[in-house]
Design an enzyme around this catalytic site. Structure first.
Site, PDB file in Angstrom:
ATOM      1  N   ARG A  72      43.448  27.931  48.547  1.00 15.04           N
ATOM      2  CA  ARG A  72      44.913  28.069  48.530  1.00 15.04           C
ATOM      3  C   ARG A  72      45.406  28.781  49.784  1.00 15.04           C
ATOM      4  O   ARG A  72      46.418  28.411  50.358  1.00 15.04           O
ATOM      5  CB  ARG A  72      45.359  28.832  47.274  1.00 15.04           C
ATOM      6  CG  ARG A  72      45.268  27.963  46.023  1.00 15.04           C
ATOM      7  CD  ARG A  72      45.879  28.649  44.841  1.00 15.04           C
ATOM      8  NE  ARG A  72      47.289  28.923  45.029  1.00 15.04           N
ATOM      9  CZ  ARG A  72      47.954  29.906  44.414  1.00 15.04           C
ATOM     10  NH1 ARG A  72      47.316  30.690  43.565  1.00 15.04           N
ATOM     11  NH2 ARG A  72      49.236  30.076  44.629  1.00 15.04           N
ATOM     12  N   HIS A  99      54.507  39.192  42.950  1.00  9.98           N
ATOM     13  CA  HIS A  99      53.152  38.859  42.502  1.00  9.98           C
ATOM     14  C   HIS A  99      52.117  39.104  43.600  1.00  9.98           C
ATOM     15  O   HIS A  99      51.014  38.564  43.550  1.00  9.98           O
ATOM     16  CB  HIS A  99      53.099  37.401  42.013  1.00  9.98           C
ATOM     17  CG  HIS A  99      53.850  37.201  40.725  1.00  9.98           C
ATOM     18  ND1 HIS A  99      54.189  35.955  40.234  1.00  9.98           N
ATOM     19  CD2 HIS A  99      54.328  38.093  39.820  1.00  9.98           C
ATOM     20  CE1 HIS A  99      54.850  36.096  39.090  1.00  9.98           C
ATOM     21  NE2 HIS A  99      54.953  37.385  38.822  1.00  9.98           N
ATOM     22  N   ALA A 149      65.554  22.661  46.833  1.00  9.50           N
ATOM     23  CA  ALA A 149      65.928  23.889  47.554  1.00  9.50           C
ATOM     24  C   ALA A 149      66.170  23.625  49.040  1.00  9.50           C
ATOM     25  O   ALA A 149      67.110  24.153  49.623  1.00  9.50           O
ATOM     26  CB  ALA A 149      64.823  24.933  47.375  1.00  9.50           C
TER      27      ALA A 149
HETATM   28  P1  OAD Z   1      56.606  26.679  37.899  1.00 11.49           P
HETATM   29  O1  OAD Z   1      55.633  25.614  38.252  1.00 11.49           O
HETATM   30  O2  OAD Z   1      56.564  27.217  36.516  1.00 11.49           O
HETATM   31  O3  OAD Z   1      58.091  26.168  38.167  1.00 11.49           O
HETATM   32  C1  OAD Z   1      58.444  25.575  39.382  1.00 11.49           C
HETATM   33  C2  OAD Z   1      59.891  25.153  39.289  1.00 11.49           C
HETATM   34  O4  OAD Z   1      60.293  24.642  40.556  1.00 11.49           O
HETATM   35  C3  OAD Z   1      60.166  24.056  38.252  1.00 11.49           C
HETATM   36  O5  OAD Z   1      61.244  24.447  37.418  1.00 11.49           O
HETATM   37  C4  OAD Z   1      60.530  22.850  39.119  1.00 11.49           C
HETATM   38  O6  OAD Z   1      61.496  22.000  38.486  1.00 11.49           O
HETATM   39  C5  OAD Z   1      61.124  23.517  40.342  1.00 11.49           C
HETATM   40  N1  OAD Z   1      61.071  22.733  41.582  1.00 11.49           N
HETATM   41  C6  OAD Z   1      60.168  21.806  41.979  1.00 11.49           C
HETATM   42  N2  OAD Z   1      60.459  21.345  43.197  1.00 11.49           N
HETATM   43  C7  OAD Z   1      61.583  21.995  43.602  1.00 11.49           C
HETATM   44  C8  OAD Z   1      62.368  21.968  44.792  1.00 11.49           C
HETATM   45  N3  OAD Z   1      62.056  21.190  45.820  1.00 11.49           N
HETATM   46  N4  OAD Z   1      63.457  22.784  44.853  1.00 11.49           N
HETATM   47  C9  OAD Z   1      63.778  23.591  43.805  1.00 11.49           C
HETATM   48  N5  OAD Z   1      63.068  23.655  42.672  1.00 11.49           N
HETATM   49  C10 OAD Z   1      61.973  22.880  42.568  1.00 11.49           C
HETATM   50  O7  OAD Z   1      56.413  27.841  38.993  1.00 11.49           O
HETATM   51  P2  OAD Z   1      56.976  29.337  39.000  1.00 11.49           P
HETATM   52  O8  OAD Z   1      58.244  29.436  38.226  1.00 11.49           O
HETATM   53  O9  OAD Z   1      56.956  29.780  40.402  1.00 11.49           O
HETATM   54  O10 OAD Z   1      52.230  33.554  38.587  1.00 11.49           O
HETATM   55  O11 OAD Z   1      55.834  30.084  38.214  1.00 11.49           O
HETATM   56  C11 OAD Z   1      55.935  31.465  38.024  1.00 11.49           C
HETATM   57  C12 OAD Z   1      54.569  32.095  38.054  1.00 11.49           C
HETATM   58  O12 OAD Z   1      53.686  31.385  37.188  1.00 11.49           O
HETATM   59  C13 OAD Z   1      53.866  32.046  39.391  1.00 11.49           C
HETATM   60  O13 OAD Z   1      54.272  33.077  40.269  1.00 11.49           O
HETATM   61  C14 OAD Z   1      52.443  32.194  39.014  1.00 11.49           C
HETATM   62  C15 OAD Z   1      52.410  31.226  37.863  1.00 11.49           C
HETATM   63  O14 OAD Z   1      51.398  31.388  36.967  1.00 11.49           O
HETATM   64  C16 OAD Z   1      51.054  34.134  38.760  1.00 11.49           C
HETATM   65  O15 OAD Z   1      50.112  33.573  39.303  1.00 11.49           O
HETATM   66  C17 OAD Z   1      51.010  35.538  38.235  1.00 11.49           C
END
Ligand code: OAD
Length: 245
Positions: free
Chosen positions: A72, A121, A232
């Site tokens: 990664r 994080h 975004a």
């Molecule tokens: P998720 O995979 O849960 O959510 C990603 C979000 O981004 C989804 O709601 C998509 O619809 C949206 N998305 C995708 N492409 C996009 C774009 N081009 N513009 C805007 N939005 C878009 O990921 P996170 O919410 O980041 O934690 O997950 C939170 C945490 O869960 C991470 O930090 C990680 C993970 O497990 C740890 O590792 C502790």
């Protein structure tokens, strides 16, 4: 509300805001070519969270964990910040009280030039010893697998937050205070299901104008002031242009 109206309302709110708080998640980096966690092609669809993102998984198989994070780290290095990351730098420059809290560990906000940045994080730039808590940086080549054991008897682990672990206390306190005092909260590219970070979007301030930017509806879409359905890297630059014109 159509998206043009939502965009204009969000831009107006940003123009008037004295204090802006932004929460980002992996979606903001998807147009840089990095996968999200839960969507189609998301990391947690094909990898086991408990093996790769928990202290127990690391104790069980540190080499497996490092192999994955080294890959990664290399992918982060190959990626470039996109127009969304850059637009947030421009927004930061336009507001004296601006805070960006990210759940991402990919360093793309930092590389874009964000300064008032809280990495909730952690990041994949450093390793931390499980024994003595000392730190060492590691570069795009990753941490060599034959160096996982530290001389103090502990092991080097990525300096990130895993499931079941607390967020860095200082970053969390600053992010919460910034969310509490914000006039506008932007929530970008996160499914808003991982707590406590997700709480920053809607739990600490019922006065702020909360704008969500996400192509999909999420756990908080019903609670925000306005949702802009889009990517975004497309929406954030438009928001900057509309807010400054
Ligand atoms: P998720 O995979 O849960 O959510 C990603 C979000 O981004 C989804 O709601 C998509 O619809 C949206 N998305 C995708 N492409 C996009 C774009 N081009 N513009 C805007 N939005 C878009 O990921 P996170 O919410 O980041 O934690 O997950 C939170 C945490 O869960 C991470 O930090 C990680 C993970 O497990 C740890 O590792 C502790």
């Amino acid at each position: 509300m159509n998206d043009d109206t939502a965009l204009q309302r969000a831009a107006n709110a940003l123009t008037l805001a004295r204090s802006i708080f932004v929460l980002t998640g992996s979606g903001i980096s998807s147009e840089s070519g990095l996968p999200t966690f839960r969507g189609v092609g998301g990391l947690w669809r094909t990898h086991r969270v408990e093996e790769l993102a928990s202290p127990e998984g690391f104790r069980r198989d540190p080499r497996l964990v490092w192999t994955w994070y080294n890959e990664r780290r290399a992918a982060h290095e190959r990626a470039q910040p996109n127009a969304g990351h850059h637009a947030l730098v421009a927004l930061e420059r336009s507001c004296d009280d601006f805070t960006l809290a990210t759940q991402n560990v990919d360093s793309l906000h930092l590389r874009a030039g964000s300064q008032r940045l809280l990495e909730l994080h952690g990041s994949l730039r450093e390793a931390r010893c499980t024994g003595c808590a000392s730190r060492r940086p590691f570069d795009a080549g990753g941490l060599p697998l034959d160096e996982i054991d530290h001389e103090c008897g502990g092991r080097w682990r990525p300096d990130i937050v895993w499931f079941g672990e607390a967020l860095p206390a200082g970053a969390w306190a600053q992010a919460r205070a910034a969310a509490e005092r914000a006039d506008v909260i932007l929530v970008v590219g996160t499914s808003a299901v991982v707590y406590p970070a997700a709480a920053l979007a809607t739990h600490f301030n019922d006065r702020a104008f909360v704008v969500e930017i996400n192509p999909e509806r999420t756990a908080i879409s019903n609670r925000v002031s306005c949702s802009i359905a889009g990517y975004a890297a497309e929406v954030l630059p438009k928001l900057d242009n509309n807010a400054t014109s």
